[in-house]
Design a protein around this motif. Structure first.
Motif, PDB file in Angstrom:
ATOM      1  N   LEU A 278      68.808  51.593  15.182  1.00  0.00           N
ATOM      2  CA  LEU A 278      68.654  50.621  13.848  1.00  0.00           C
ATOM      3  C   LEU A 278      69.320  49.133  14.433  1.00  0.00           C
ATOM      4  O   LEU A 278      70.306  48.702  13.711  1.00  0.00           O
ATOM      5  CB  LEU A 278      69.619  51.232  12.828  1.00  0.00           C
ATOM      6  CG  LEU A 278      69.289  52.634  12.167  1.00  0.00           C
ATOM      7  CD1 LEU A 278      70.096  52.963  11.273  1.00  0.00           C
ATOM      8  CD2 LEU A 278      67.776  52.373  11.671  1.00  0.00           C
ATOM      9  N   VAL A 279      68.568  48.639  15.126  1.00  0.00           N
ATOM     10  CA  VAL A 279      68.962  47.163  15.638  1.00  0.00           C
ATOM     11  C   VAL A 279      68.794  45.996  14.401  1.00  0.00           C
ATOM     12  O   VAL A 279      67.740  46.241  13.974  1.00  0.00           O
ATOM     13  CB  VAL A 279      67.991  46.864  16.981  1.00  0.00           C
ATOM     14  CG1 VAL A 279      68.223  45.296  17.357  1.00  0.00           C
ATOM     15  CG2 VAL A 279      68.349  47.865  18.167  1.00  0.00           C
ATOM     16  N   ASP A 280      69.758  45.235  14.530  1.00  0.00           N
ATOM     17  CA  ASP A 280      69.542  44.174  13.510  1.00  0.00           C
ATOM     18  C   ASP A 280      68.030  43.439  13.723  1.00  0.00           C
ATOM     19  O   ASP A 280      67.606  43.151  14.915  1.00  0.00           O
ATOM     20  CB  ASP A 280      70.790  43.130  13.797  1.00  0.00           C
ATOM     21  CG  ASP A 280      70.776  42.339  12.534  1.00  0.00           C
ATOM     22  OD1 ASP A 280      70.176  41.333  12.779  1.00  0.00           O
ATOM     23  OD2 ASP A 280      71.779  42.466  11.909  1.00  0.00           O
ATOM     24  N   PRO A 281      67.339  43.133  12.375  1.00  0.00           N
ATOM     25  CA  PRO A 281      66.129  42.612  12.671  1.00  0.00           C
ATOM     26  C   PRO A 281      66.032  41.111  13.576  1.00  0.00           C
ATOM     27  O   PRO A 281      65.197  41.011  14.210  1.00  0.00           O
ATOM     28  CB  PRO A 281      65.800  42.116  11.113  1.00  0.00           C
ATOM     29  CG  PRO A 281      66.520  43.502  10.476  1.00  0.00           C
ATOM     30  CD  PRO A 281      67.691  43.642  11.127  1.00  0.00           C
TER      31      PRO A 281
ATOM     32  N   ALA B 186      60.552  49.972  14.832  1.00  0.00           N
ATOM     33  CA  ALA B 186      59.697  48.932  14.804  1.00  0.00           C
ATOM     34  C   ALA B 186      59.117  48.596  13.411  1.00  0.00           C
ATOM     35  O   ALA B 186      58.647  47.681  13.281  1.00  0.00           O
ATOM     36  CB  ALA B 186      58.209  49.159  15.608  1.00  0.00           C
ATOM     37  N   SER B 187      59.716  49.289  12.345  1.00  0.00           N
ATOM     38  CA  SER B 187      59.295  49.057  11.076  1.00  0.00           C
ATOM     39  C   SER B 187      60.294  49.646  10.282  1.00  0.00           C
ATOM     40  O   SER B 187      61.338  50.301  10.467  1.00  0.00           O
ATOM     41  CB  SER B 187      57.977  49.862  10.639  1.00  0.00           C
ATOM     42  OG  SER B 187      58.561  51.115  10.729  1.00  0.00           O
TER      43      SER B 187
ATOM     44  N   ALA C 128      62.910  52.895   9.932  1.00  0.00           N
ATOM     45  CA  ALA C 128      64.297  52.620   9.665  1.00  0.00           C
ATOM     46  C   ALA C 128      64.775  53.480   8.438  1.00  0.00           C
ATOM     47  O   ALA C 128      65.868  54.564   8.706  1.00  0.00           O
ATOM     48  CB  ALA C 128      64.669  51.340   9.334  1.00  0.00           C
ATOM     49  N   ARG C 129      63.865  53.696   7.488  1.00  0.00           N
ATOM     50  CA  ARG C 129      64.268  54.679   6.426  1.00  0.00           C
ATOM     51  C   ARG C 129      64.332  56.332   6.970  1.00  0.00           C
ATOM     52  O   ARG C 129      65.220  57.039   6.780  1.00  0.00           O
ATOM     53  CB  ARG C 129      63.362  54.608   5.305  1.00  0.00           C
ATOM     54  CG  ARG C 129      63.400  53.454   4.372  1.00  0.00           C
ATOM     55  CD  ARG C 129      62.791  53.352   3.052  1.00  0.00           C
ATOM     56  NE  ARG C 129      61.330  53.195   3.627  1.00  0.00           N
ATOM     57  CZ  ARG C 129      60.715  51.995   3.794  1.00  0.00           C
ATOM     58  NH1 ARG C 129      61.401  51.043   3.839  1.00  0.00           N
ATOM     59  NH2 ARG C 129      59.548  51.919   3.945  1.00  0.00           N
ATOM     60  N   ARG C 130      63.293  56.414   7.733  1.00  0.00           N
ATOM     61  CA  ARG C 130      63.411  58.030   8.472  1.00  0.00           C
ATOM     62  C   ARG C 130      64.761  58.199   9.127  1.00  0.00           C
ATOM     63  O   ARG C 130      65.066  59.417   9.136  1.00  0.00           O
ATOM     64  CB  ARG C 130      62.115  58.299   9.154  1.00  0.00           C
ATOM     65  CG  ARG C 130      60.764  58.595   8.499  1.00  0.00           C
ATOM     66  CD  ARG C 130      59.787  58.849   9.103  1.00  0.00           C
ATOM     67  NE  ARG C 130      59.283  57.845  10.100  1.00  0.00           N
ATOM     68  CZ  ARG C 130      58.441  56.696   9.851  1.00  0.00           C
ATOM     69  NH1 ARG C 130      58.214  56.541   8.798  1.00  0.00           N
ATOM     70  NH2 ARG C 130      58.162  55.923  10.967  1.00  0.00           N
ATOM     71  N   ILE C 131      64.841  57.230   9.879  1.00  0.00           N
ATOM     72  CA  ILE C 131      66.193  57.431  10.985  1.00  0.00           C
ATOM     73  C   ILE C 131      67.491  57.423   9.592  1.00  0.00           C
ATOM     74  O   ILE C 131      68.194  58.400  10.143  1.00  0.00           O
ATOM     75  CB  ILE C 131      66.369  56.412  11.901  1.00  0.00           C
ATOM     76  CG1 ILE C 131      65.406  56.642  12.943  1.00  0.00           C
ATOM     77  CG2 ILE C 131      67.699  56.056  12.395  1.00  0.00           C
ATOM     78  CD1 ILE C 131      65.281  55.393  13.957  1.00  0.00           C
TER      79      ILE C 131
END
Length: 185
Positions: A166-169, A121-122, A126-129
């Motif tokens: 990590l779905v493309d925006p 969602a943010s 994404a960075r954490r994943i």
């Protein structure tokens, strides 16, 4: 007496930017490609002989069609690389990508169904994943170096499962909407 100006209409530029242009961008990235990630080995193979493989399952014209095709192939068990009876394929993950290889949706295969992963969602999420997936891949390299192939494979799969979010925006909103539908569950 002052009348407040209330407008229920959005400016045309905002409508174009928010609703129309994303649809055109998504349409340019069709068809969608469906693949299955898993491990392949020969009957009686040792842990060191298992290999990670991606098997193409087909293409679809829309995310809905891609989900339906993936579900059909998983329910039939039609996921392997061919009719070789000696070759074994263990499916682990279904991946739907656009023509530019952007991730549209991914899900874990478990007990003949696909457990679709909720898209991030943010950017912070994404960075954490990415950090956690990188940590798992590093641990997999260490495990592989000491000859523990089963642990290395499990860690690599854990990283891939994290990365499945990590779905493309361009596709995040569409993927989130599809997962809210009853048939996607």
């Amino acid at each position: 007496m002052t009348l407040a100006s209330q407008s229920t209409f959005a400016p045309i530029g905002q409508v174009l930017a928010d609703r129309v242009l994303p649809g055109f961008r998504r349409a340019q990235k069709l068809p969608l490609r469906i693949s299955c990630l898993g491990t392949i080995s020969y009957a009686g193979a040792a842990d060191a002989d298992y290999r990670d493989r991606s098997v193409s399952l087909g293409e679809a014209a829309s995310p809905e069609d891609a989900i339906a095709l993936a579900a059909l192939r998983v329910s039939r068990g039609d996921l392997g690389p061919g009719d070789d009876t000696v070759l074994r394929f263990e499916p682990r993950l279904i991946v739907i990508q656009d023509s530019a290889l952007g991730l549209v949706l991914a899900g874990e295969i478990r007990a003949g169904i696909i457990l679709w992963q909720q898209p991030i969602a943010s950017d912070g999420e994404a960075r954490r994943i990415i950090i956690e997936a990188s940590r798992k891949r590093g641990m997999a390299t260490t495990a592989s170096g000491r000859g523990d192939q089963a642990s290395a494979r499990a860690l690599r799969f854990g990283a891939a499962l994290l990365e499945a979010r990590l779905v493309d925006p361009l596709w995040r909103e569409t993927a989130a909407e599809l997962l809210r539908l009853p048939q996607a569950a």
